[in-house]
Design a protein around this motif. Structure first.
Motif, short mmCIF file in Angstrom:
data_model
loop_
_atom_site.label_atom_id
_atom_site.label_comp_id
_atom_site.label_asym_id
_atom_site.label_seq_id
_atom_site.Cartn_x
_atom_site.Cartn_y
_atom_site.Cartn_z
N ILE A 1 12.98 24.74 -0.57
CA ILE A 1 14.16 24.23 0.15
C ILE A 1 14.58 22.90 -0.46
N SER A 2 15.86 22.75 -0.73
CA SER A 2 16.34 21.50 -1.31
C SER A 2 16.36 20.42 -0.23
N PRO A 3 16.05 19.18 -0.59
CA PRO A 3 16.03 18.13 0.44
C PRO A 3 17.41 17.82 0.99
N THR A 4 18.47 18.29 0.30
CA THR A 4 19.81 17.98 0.80
C THR A 4 20.38 19.13 1.60
N ALA B 1 0.82 -1.22 0.00
CA ALA B 1 0.00 0.00 0.00
C ALA B 1 0.85 1.26 0.00
N THR B 2 2.12 1.13 0.40
CA THR B 2 2.95 2.35 0.42
C THR B 2 3.29 2.82 -0.98
N GLU B 3 3.01 1.98 -2.01
CA GLU B 3 3.33 2.41 -3.38
C GLU B 3 2.56 3.65 -3.76
N ASN B 4 1.36 3.79 -3.18
CA ASN B 4 0.53 4.93 -3.56
C ASN B 4 0.89 6.19 -2.79
N HIS B 5 1.71 6.06 -1.79
CA HIS B 5 2.03 7.22 -0.95
C HIS B 5 2.97 8.15 -1.71
N ILE B 6 2.75 9.45 -1.60
CA ILE B 6 3.62 10.43 -2.28
C ILE B 6 4.47 11.10 -1.22
N LEU B 7 5.78 11.13 -1.48
CA LEU B 7 6.68 11.72 -0.48
C LEU B 7 6.50 13.24 -0.45
N GLU B 8 6.60 13.80 0.74
CA GLU B 8 6.35 15.23 0.92
C GLU B 8 7.62 16.00 0.57
N THR B 9 7.48 16.95 -0.33
CA THR B 9 8.63 17.83 -0.63
C THR B 9 8.35 19.19 -0.04
N PHE B 10 9.38 20.00 0.05
CA PHE B 10 9.24 21.30 0.68
C PHE B 10 9.98 22.32 -0.18
#
Lengths: 421, 440
Positions: free
Chosen positions: B267-270, B255-264
């Protein structure tokens, strides 16, 4: 006896009013309390520079400490006066320090271990093979499996491999033996705790300063930091009775402690077993010490001091255990003027990672000052073994020549408990 | 604050008079007078002191400064000369600055972002979730919670012993009145671990565990065209002989395949990760092959800096816990299943507990996939129970009001649930609980 007052026969009707003596008539009962004294008691001065004044001040001080409402207050009053004192280091490079420390602490050193008391058969005898595998796993993890720096920093080799190995060994062994020894299940394991003790022994003449010429007790302070310490809520049983006459003598050294060498400093007189008086685990069980880098076997052999190797272990054992046991006794309210009524017992294992030496200490007397020691036949006793290797070598992922006797002795130390449990 | 002179009418009024019953009406814009505006009008030149000043040498080309280099001694009215750097002439290894980054053998053009134990990430857990391709679930997993409910999994006199441990660490450990955080925080963790170890008499498989301190982990992965690494010493690791069984069922993992990761964005994720050009991508669990306790069980983090600015905030501590739990799990997965990125058949579970002496953070991380380059597909799972207070505060001195002791010294606001969760995470893997399902 007072003579009969002159006016007794002369005025028979008012003789009771003229009665001013302290004695009673014959065949009479004491009807009221004796009248209060007219003059205060005649005692020595409090502030004069005289021996009787000094004695009176000492008596007042002892009375204050006796009447202290709580043990914390008693310790505070005992160590309230700060003066120059010798700082005794349990881990020292001084030659023949163990004899000096025996004389400072009135301890008799008996080689070997105390007579084994009848240990009650526990709920389950521990499986030695399992404990051996735990010990070997701890040894191999630190020596081989865990990736560490190739060369530790200068004088930090002991805390690089042997220190973590001892910590891991003790924590896993005490967890595994918890079923056999219920006391270990309620114990408290301290890592690098502070242990401090302050005492006075003998007398000397002050040689410098405004107090020149006065007779002063010789003061000592031990500030120790064992690697691991196990404290328990119940006291361990005694090895020998309180007034047991030990076959051995306390060494008498007719030199000033400065010759050891021992140096004086003045700071807080701390008495501490590793936690405050309010802690329920106020009795000691076992301490584990790690020989520091500067006192390692290889260094002593290189400096032609091969006979001092055992001396370092003994001095460390005597000084650390005396400080810890005596501090435990003071936590129970005993001090030099109120000597212990039951013996206090502790154990220690001193090691440099490969060689292990076992020590047991029984504190029979805290009265080490000149005044309290005048008619005191009791001596403290320290039993100790020679240092023996736990293993011959660690090659790759095998341990060669594992010595089961040392492990058995360690297990027996950890299984020590009072008879009721 | 601009104070209006009292002889002027208040703001919004043309004069002091006011029509009775009339509400205040805002006026038309004020005329531009020196009393009503600040600064120059738009378009006018700035005052001389506000203008940009370029150095004299740029304004007048060819003008050189006169220095005292020719005189060979200092005089205060001439400029300081820029002398050429002194060259030794021969290579002295004790006084050499070392090779430049570009000359080092491990130099690469592509930048790598490294997370180490002092990395404080700006976005905290959200950033760590994106970097590790993980889905967050609040609270601890039901498997661990069921261990808490079991009455056999409690110590004897648990509350009294835990409170003794807290008092020992916070009050009794020093001869002074108040110990510093650097001394009480590690002592509290050691005392709680000692309490947990006493359960070995009930569950013998608990003795098949070994603590490792001061070990270094290394793990590297690629995440949407950035190379990321986790390196260095992190915390105290509890190793076990048997691995932890997966906590989530196969359905939850799919079920996690449908989850979308939260971006911000923007601001760069790194952000806040250390950028290095000289690096080596390697995987290292910290232990050699053949180690009898190969599987990482729990990581303990102690945040004991005395000074508050240096200390990790709870959010940053949780992010650090997540990154290092992921690093350990990834290194173990690469060692077990090879370097190819794929979805793992047997997910690797690593737990993590972080504390700063009073507040505990609990985390259970499950690594489901090592295919982290794209943001789609199966994601990893993490359960976080954050900000669990073990007690509210400690009173060191008695509170006396009107010569009566109203607040005795001791622990205030003790919560027994926190230690129950601590013990449950310790017992996880050694205890057979009723809700355990066969996932494999």
């Amino acid at each position: 006896e007072y003579p009969a007052p002159p006016g007794k026969m002369a005025a028979p009707r008012g003789w009771r009013l003229a009665w001013q003596g302290h004695c009673r008539l014959l065949h009479t009962e004491r009807s009221a309390a004796p009248p209060p004294p007219l003059y205060p008691p005649v005692v020595a001065s409090h502030t004069a520079k005289s021996k009787s004044a000094k004695r009176r001040r000492l008596e007042y001080f002892y009375q204050q400490v006796h009447e202290a409402p709580s043990i914390a207050e008693k310790l505070r009053l005992y160590g309230r006066l700060q003066r120059l004192k010798y700082v005794v280091y349990p881990q020292t490079f001084s030659l023949n320090a163990d004899r000096w420390y025996q004389s400072f602490t009135k301890t008799v050193f008996v080689p070997g271990l105390p007579p084994a008391g009848a240990q009650p058969a526990g709920p389950g005898a521990p499986d030695l093979s399992e404990l051996r595998s735990l010990a070997c796993d701890a040894l191999l993890q630190e020596h081989f499996y865990q990736r560490k720096r190739e060369r530790p920093f200068l004088y930090r080799e002991q805390q690089h491999v042997p220190g973590p190995f001892l910590t891991q060994l003790v924590s896993s062994l005490s967890a595994a033996l918890g079923s056999s020894n219920p006391l270990l299940a309620t114990s408290c394991l301290d890592l690098k705790p502070q242990v401090n003790f302050y005492w006075e022994r003998g007398e000397t003449v002050v040689c410098r300063g405004y107090r020149t010429g006065r007779i002063d007790p010789v003061r000592f302070q031990i500030d120790d930091e064992p690697l691991i310490q196990i404290r328990v809520p119940k006291q361990l049983p005694e090895f020998v009775p309180l007034d047991y006459s030990v076959p051995g003598e306390v060494p008498v050294i007719n030199h000033k402690p400065d010759k050891l060498p021992l140096f004086k400093r003045q700071y807080d007189n701390k008495i501490f077993i590793g936690s405050k008086v309010a802690d329920p685990c106020s009795y000691g069980h076992t301490q584990f010490h790690l020989i520091p880098d500067k006192l390692k076997r290889e260094r002593l052999l290189k400096a032609n001091l091969a006979d001092q190797i055992e001396v370092t272990y003994r001095a460390n054992g005597i000084a650390s255990l005396f400080a810890w046991t005596a501090a435990q006794a003071m936590y129970q309210g005993f001090w030099c003027e109120a000597d212990v009524t039951r013996p206090f017992v502790s154990q220690a294992v001193i090691s440099d990672g490969k060689y292990f030496a076992f020590f047991c200490y029984q504190l029979n007397t805290l009265a080490l000052t000149v005044k309290a020691d005048q008619n005191n036949p009791r001596k403290n006793i320290c039993w100790g073994t020679e240092s023996k290797p736990l293993y011959e070598a660690v090659e790759g992922n095998n341990v060669k020549g594992f010595n089961d006797e040392i492990l058995l002795q360690l297990v027996q130390f950890l299984l020590n408990r009072p008879e009721q449990l | 604050i601009v104070l209006r002179p009292c002889y002027l009418p208040p703001k919004g009024y043309s004069s002091f008079t006011r029509a009775p019953g009339h509400p205040r009406v805002p006026r038309r814009p004020l005329p531009r007078t020196p009393w009503t505006t600040r600064g120059p009008p738009p378009g006018a030149p700035l005052p001389r002191s506000w203008q940009d000043k370029r150095p004299v040498q740029e304004q007048i080309p060819g003008l050189e400064q006169v220095t005292y280099a020719g005189k060979q001694y200092f005089v205060p009215w001439l400029a300081r000369p820029r002398l050429p750097r002194w060259e030794r002439g021969w290579h002295d290894p004790r006084h050499s600055p070392g090779p430049r980054y570009e000359a080092m053998p491990l130099y690469k053009e592509r930048v790598c972002y490294v997370c180490h134990q002092r990395t404080k990430m700006l976005e905290g857990v959200r950033q760590a979730l994106w970097l590790t391709k993980t889905k967050l679930m609040e609270g601890l997993p039901p498997k661990v919670l069921s261990i808490i409910d079991e009455p056999a999994n409690q110590l004897e006199n648990e509350d009294e012993r835990v409170q003794n441990a807290i008092s020992h660490a916070r009050v009794w450990i020093t001869t002074e009145l108040i110990p510093k955080r650097e001394s009480y925080c590690p002592v509290l963790l050691e005392d709680l671990l000692h309490l947990c170890r006493t359960m070995a008499s009930k569950y013998p498989s608990l003795s098949k565990r070994m603590l490792a301190r001061d070990y270094k982990v290394a793990a590297a992965w690629e995440r949407e065209s950035s190379i990321l690494q986790v390196r260095g010493m992190n915390g105290i690791l509890l190793n076990a002989i048997n691995p932890l069984l997966p906590v989530a069922s196969k359905d939850e993992i799919l079920a996690t395949e449908n989850h979308i990761l939260e971006t911000f964005h923007p601001i760069s994720p790194t952000i806040d990760l250390q950028e290095v050009n000289v690096y080596e991508e390697r995987h290292d669990t910290g232990f050699r092959e053949g180690y009898p306790y190969p599987h990482p069980h729990t990581l303990y983090f102690v945040e004991s800096a005395n000074v508050r600015p240096v200390r990790f905030r709870p959010e940053q501590l949780r992010a650090k816990m997540l990154m290092f739990a992921f690093g350990n799990a990834l290194a173990k997965a690469k060692v077990l299943y090879g370097d190819d990125p794929k979805v793992l058949e047997h997910p690797v579970v690593v737990q993590s507990i972080g504390t700063e002496g009073r507040i505990f953070q609990f985390m259970v991380f499950q690594l489901n996939t090592t295919d982290l380059a794209s943001s789609d597909g199966v994601k990893n799972l993490v359960w976080i129970d954050s900000d669990q207070y073990m007690y509210d505060y400690i009173r060191y001195l008695p509170g006396i009001r009107k010569k009566v002791v109203k607040f005795p010294p001791g622990i205030y606001g003790y919560r027994p649930d926190t230690f129950k969760k601590f013990l449950a995470l310790y017992l996880h893997g050694a205890v057979q609980d009723s809700t355990q399902t066969q996932i494999l």
